[in-house]
Motif scaffolding. Structure first.
Motif, mmCIF file in Angstrom:
data_model
loop_
_atom_site.group_PDB
_atom_site.id
_atom_site.type_symbol
_atom_site.label_atom_id
_atom_site.label_comp_id
_atom_site.label_asym_id
_atom_site.label_seq_id
_atom_site.Cartn_x
_atom_site.Cartn_y
_atom_site.Cartn_z
ATOM 1 N N PRO A 55 8.410 3.881 -10.311
ATOM 2 C CA PRO A 55 8.603 2.987 -11.460
ATOM 3 C C PRO A 55 8.192 1.550 -11.148
ATOM 4 N N ALA A 56 7.753 0.855 -12.169
ATOM 5 C CA ALA A 56 7.339 -0.538 -12.021
ATOM 6 C C ALA A 56 8.490 -1.407 -11.526
ATOM 7 N N SER A 57 9.700 -1.089 -11.937
ATOM 8 C CA SER A 57 10.853 -1.889 -11.512
ATOM 9 C C SER A 57 11.027 -1.846 -9.991
ATOM 10 N N ARG A 58 10.711 -0.710 -9.382
ATOM 11 C CA ARG A 58 10.817 -0.592 -7.924
ATOM 12 C C ARG A 58 9.772 -1.467 -7.239
ATOM 13 N N THR A 105 0.832 -1.208 0.000
ATOM 14 C CA THR A 105 0.000 0.000 0.000
ATOM 15 C C THR A 105 0.868 1.261 0.000
ATOM 16 N N ASN A 106 0.214 2.393 -0.160
ATOM 17 C CA ASN A 106 0.859 3.717 -0.098
ATOM 18 C C ASN A 106 1.996 3.864 -1.102
ATOM 19 N N LEU A 107 1.804 3.344 -2.303
ATOM 20 C CA LEU A 107 2.820 3.497 -3.341
ATOM 21 C C LEU A 107 2.925 4.975 -3.714
ATOM 22 N N PRO A 108 4.128 5.515 -3.787
ATOM 23 C CA PRO A 108 4.264 6.924 -4.151
ATOM 24 C C PRO A 108 3.885 7.166 -5.609
ATOM 25 N N VAL A 109 3.330 8.319 -5.858
ATOM 26 C CA VAL A 109 2.946 8.697 -7.218
ATOM 27 C C VAL A 109 4.192 8.704 -8.104
ATOM 28 N N VAL A 163 -6.803 3.007 -14.622
ATOM 29 C CA VAL A 163 -6.322 1.960 -15.539
ATOM 30 C C VAL A 163 -4.876 2.173 -15.952
ATOM 31 N N LYS A 164 -4.393 3.399 -15.918
ATOM 32 C CA LYS A 164 -2.983 3.645 -16.250
ATOM 33 C C LYS A 164 -2.063 2.943 -15.253
ATOM 34 N N LEU A 165 -2.464 2.929 -13.985
ATOM 35 C CA LEU A 165 -1.670 2.257 -12.964
ATOM 36 C C LEU A 165 -1.695 0.748 -13.160
ATOM 37 N N GLY A 218 2.860 -5.968 -14.752
ATOM 38 C CA GLY A 218 3.965 -6.871 -15.072
ATOM 39 C C GLY A 218 5.046 -6.952 -14.019
ATOM 40 N N THR A 219 4.744 -6.648 -12.778
ATOM 41 C CA THR A 219 5.762 -6.596 -11.735
ATOM 42 C C THR A 219 5.869 -7.876 -10.914
ATOM 43 N N GLY A 220 5.116 -8.897 -11.284
ATOM 44 C CA GLY A 220 5.139 -10.136 -10.524
ATOM 45 C C GLY A 220 4.065 -10.231 -9.471
#
Length: 163
Positions: free
Chosen positions: A44-47, A37-41, A70-72, A78-80
């Motif tokens: 990056p997907a890699s993070r 939760t609380n992912l920063p705006v 939907v953009k998120l 694809g991050t697993g």
């Protein structure tokens, strides 16, 4: 189990949290799922993929909890993660538009072969909307109230815990 981005991103906090989780028997870990939760705006997907990799040995499922955008879904699918979780936006008074937004979120998650999860549903109307919008998993007090323990503790024995 919700786990904040802040807990995972600071190595000292992450290791302190994980040290307690490592005490959980391996058989119980198959029943543990995490929602980051609380992912920063703009993260990056890699993070997110890196954070998910930290959780993978300690749980069976990992989910990213994001805003109903939907953009998120496109960025983080694809991050697993097993799936993408969201909540009903509180700033959308138009129920038709809200249903469209929620349907688009669920549909987009399915296109990425992710599970669409609707969290914190507290009313029957929201529950119905989540069902008709196509979410795979819906949880909250409208589905089932929170319980302090999973059944009678007196009946739990060590041989109940899978290998």
């Amino acid at each position: 189990i919700p786990i904040s981005y802040d807990t995972l991103s600071i190595s000292r906090l992450r290791e302190q949290y994980f040290s307690r989780l490592r005490e959980v028997p391996d058989g119980i870990r198959t029943f543990i799922a995490f929602a980051v939760t609380n992912l920063p705006v703009g993260m990056p997907a890699s993070r997110l993929g890196e954070l998910i990799s930290y959780l993978r040995p300690l749980s069976s499922l990992q989910v990213a909890h994001v805003a109903a955008d939907v953009k998120l879904v496109d960025i983080y699918a694809g991050t697993g993660c097993y799936g993408l979780s969201t909540e009903m936006p509180v700033d959308q008074p138009d129920s038709g538009r809200l249903h469209t937004e929620m349907s688009n979120f669920a549909r987009r998650a399915h296109l990425h072969r992710s599970v669409a999860i609707l969290a914190n549903i507290n009313s029957r109307d929201d529950l119905r909307m989540g069902i008709t919008a196509g979410f795979d998993i819906i949880w909250g007090d409208a589905v089932s109230g929170t319980v302090g323990t999973p059944g009678l503790l007196d009946g739990l024995r060590s041989d109940h815990i899978p290998g």
